[in-house]
Design a protein around this motif. Structure first.
Motif, PDB file in Angstrom:
ATOM      1  N   ASN A   1       2.740   1.037   3.153  1.00  0.00           N
ATOM      2  CA  ASN A   1       1.782   0.297   4.062  1.00  0.00           C
ATOM      3  C   ASN A   1       1.481   0.950   5.341  1.00  0.00           C
ATOM      4  OD1 ASN A   1       1.839  -2.342   2.214  1.00  0.00           O
ATOM      5  ND2 ASN A   1       3.979  -2.952   2.836  1.00  0.00           N
ATOM      6  N   GLY A   2       1.586   1.850   5.669  1.00  0.00           N
ATOM      7  CA  GLY A   2       0.875   2.986   6.646  1.00  0.00           C
ATOM      8  C   GLY A   2       2.097   2.891   7.220  1.00  0.00           C
ATOM      9  N   GLU A   3       3.051   2.764   6.884  1.00  0.00           N
ATOM     10  CA  GLU A   3       4.490   2.972   7.646  1.00  0.00           C
ATOM     11  C   GLU A   3       5.775   4.649   7.528  1.00  0.00           C
ATOM     12  OE1 GLU A   3       9.236   1.433   8.863  1.00  0.00           O
ATOM     13  OE2 GLU A   3       7.693  -0.139   8.378  1.00  0.00           O
ATOM     14  N   LEU A   4       5.691   5.197   8.186  1.00  0.00           N
ATOM     15  CA  LEU A   4       6.691   6.440   7.234  1.00  0.00           C
ATOM     16  C   LEU A   4       7.531   6.075   6.638  1.00  0.00           C
ATOM     17  CD1 LEU A   4       6.212   9.546   6.111  1.00  0.00           C
ATOM     18  CD2 LEU A   4       7.567  10.061   9.089  1.00  0.00           C
ATOM     19  N   CYS A   5       7.977   6.484   5.742  1.00  0.00           N
ATOM     20  CA  CYS A   5       9.447   6.790   5.015  1.00  0.00           C
ATOM     21  C   CYS A   5      10.198   7.794   5.315  1.00  0.00           C
ATOM     22  CB  CYS A   5       9.799   6.377   3.430  1.00  0.00           C
ATOM     23  SG  CYS A   5       9.152   4.709   3.246  1.00  0.00           S
TER      24      CYS A   5
ATOM     25  N   THR B   1      14.473   7.082   3.996  1.00  0.00           N
ATOM     26  CA  THR B   1      15.021   6.108   4.656  1.00  0.00           C
ATOM     27  C   THR B   1      14.169   4.985   3.790  1.00  0.00           C
ATOM     28  OG1 THR B   1      16.095   6.257   5.955  1.00  0.00           O
ATOM     29  CG2 THR B   1      16.250   4.130   5.742  1.00  0.00           C
ATOM     30  N   LEU B   2      13.714   4.005   3.268  1.00  0.00           N
ATOM     31  CA  LEU B   2      12.867   2.902   2.619  1.00  0.00           C
ATOM     32  C   LEU B   2      12.743   1.957   4.084  1.00  0.00           C
ATOM     33  CD1 LEU B   2      13.525   2.288  -1.209  1.00  0.00           C
ATOM     34  CD2 LEU B   2      11.653   4.719   0.084  1.00  0.00           C
ATOM     35  N   PRO B   3      11.229   1.226   4.372  1.00  0.00           N
ATOM     36  CA  PRO B   3      11.010  -0.452   4.799  1.00  0.00           C
ATOM     37  C   PRO B   3      12.090  -1.029   5.209  1.00  0.00           C
ATOM     38  CG  PRO B   3       9.167   0.449   4.648  1.00  0.00           C
ATOM     39  CD  PRO B   3       9.949   1.795   3.536  1.00  0.00           C
TER      40      PRO B   3
ATOM     41  N   ARG C   1       0.803  -1.243   0.140  1.00  0.00           N
ATOM     42  CA  ARG C   1       0.066   0.427  -0.242  1.00  0.00           C
ATOM     43  C   ARG C   1       1.011   1.090  -0.238  1.00  0.00           C
ATOM     44  NH1 ARG C   1      -2.007   0.608   4.245  1.00  0.00           N
ATOM     45  NH2 ARG C   1      -1.342  -1.051   6.003  1.00  0.00           N
ATOM     46  N   ILE C   2       1.024   2.363  -0.834  1.00  0.00           N
ATOM     47  CA  ILE C   2       1.487   3.236  -0.980  1.00  0.00           C
ATOM     48  C   ILE C   2       0.624   4.891  -0.766  1.00  0.00           C
ATOM     49  CG2 ILE C   2       3.675   3.976  -2.640  1.00  0.00           C
ATOM     50  CD1 ILE C   2       3.865   1.919  -1.741  1.00  0.00           C
ATOM     51  N   GLN C   3       1.546   5.490  -0.433  1.00  0.00           N
ATOM     52  CA  GLN C   3       0.588   6.316   0.139  1.00  0.00           C
ATOM     53  C   GLN C   3       1.120   8.049  -0.420  1.00  0.00           C
ATOM     54  OE1 GLN C   3      -2.388   6.832   2.637  1.00  0.00           O
ATOM     55  NE2 GLN C   3      -3.725   8.441   1.576  1.00  0.00           N
ATOM     56  N   VAL C   4       0.656   9.024  -0.355  1.00  0.00           N
ATOM     57  CA  VAL C   4       2.279  10.178   0.322  1.00  0.00           C
ATOM     58  C   VAL C   4       0.722  11.134   0.868  1.00  0.00           C
ATOM     59  CG1 VAL C   4       3.500  11.852  -1.053  1.00  0.00           C
ATOM     60  CG2 VAL C   4       3.158  10.535  -2.293  1.00  0.00           C
ATOM     61  N   LYS C   5       1.729  11.458   1.910  1.00  0.00           N
ATOM     62  CA  LYS C   5       0.857  12.045   2.233  1.00  0.00           C
ATOM     63  C   LYS C   5       1.709  13.719   3.030  1.00  0.00           C
ATOM     64  CE  LYS C   5      -0.608   9.344   5.182  1.00  0.00           C
ATOM     65  NZ  LYS C   5      -1.458   8.773   6.859  1.00  0.00           N
TER      66      LYS C   5
END
Length: 251
Positions: free
Chosen positions: A127-131, A156-158, A116-120
């Motif tokens: 996947n709901g985790e901030l990079c 930094t990616l997961p 799951r990808i999103q930009v906020k």
């Protein structure tokens, strides 16, 4: 008499050997391009600061296995991938534009099937985790003679991969997107120049990238130049070469 008759045959043999050598060299070049490495150049600034306009790089064709797009002219001999493997998050890859496979794109893979990808507010969530991103100051870029200034961050990616991105703003719809769910057999690609990149955020453009469309992983720069001066000013050529980028790995 015997000597004079032998000369035409000798010349013919030389021509035959030269033609065979050229054919063999061509076959070897095609084989290397198909199964090992292929050169590409960077025509736009969508991957600034990682890749600059005028960079030339080698792409490894074997990294994700082989599809029809691994072959010259992409003949429809088979579908899917042979010896296929998914890219890792953070890989910089060349792929065929899904809407016109005659066009090559290069972006960074941030989403794998099922992600799951999103930009906020300009920040990437997987996947709901901030990079998380760490500010690194300002950056002045040059895209085909157009100067731009942005904020440089290390993201930094997961999976722990760190890479630089360029940001101009954190508002607007490309910085506040819907949540995308990457379908099976596809990946999600984004440019490092986040506010100036046509990538998977645009569902009517790049959208989700089929794994079959992957050409290979960007590995190393072998040449780079800044075409600041007209081509006929040959005395300026040595000063346009970005010597510090030659043989630089792509991360």
């Amino acid at each position: 008499m015997a000597t004079s008759k032998a000369k035409p045959r000798q010349h013919a043999n030389v021509w035959v050997e030269n033609i065979k050598t050229i054919l063999y060299a061509g076959l070897i070049a095609v084989a290397v391009r198909t199964v090992a490495f292929e050169p590409f150049n960077i025509p736009s600034g969508s991957m600034i600061p990682t890749l600059l306009v005028g960079d030339y790089l080698f792409v490894s064709k074997y990294s994700y296995g082989y599809s029809r797009y691994s072959l010259p002219f992409s003949p429809p001999l088979f579908s899917g991938r042979i010896f296929g493997a998914l890219p890792k998050r953070g890989d910089v890859v060349v792929f065929k534009y899904p809407r016109d496979t005659s066009i090559d794109y290069i972006k960074r893979i941030v989403g794998l099937p099922g992600d799951r990808i999103q930009v906020k507010e300009g920040q990437l969530y997987i996947n709901g985790e901030l990079c998380p991103r760490q500010p690194e100051g300002t950056y002045i870029a040059d895209e085909n003679g157009i100067k731009m200034m942005g904020r440089l961050y290390q993201e930094t990616l997961p999976n722990g991969v760190k890479h630089d991105i360029l940001k101009e703003r954190d508002d607007g719809w490309v910085n506040n997107t819907q949540e995308y769910v990457v379908p099976p057999g596809h990946v999600f690609a984004m440019g490092d120049n986040r506010d100036n990149s046509a990538d998977s955020r645009f569902m009517d453009g790049v959208g989700f990238v089929p794994v079959e469309n992957l050409v290979g992983r960007a590995e190393i720069l072998f040449f780079s130049y800044d075409a600041e001066y007209p081509w006929w000013e040959v005395w300026e050529w040595p000063f346009e070469i970005r010597w510090s980028r030659i043989l630089k790995p792509v991360h």
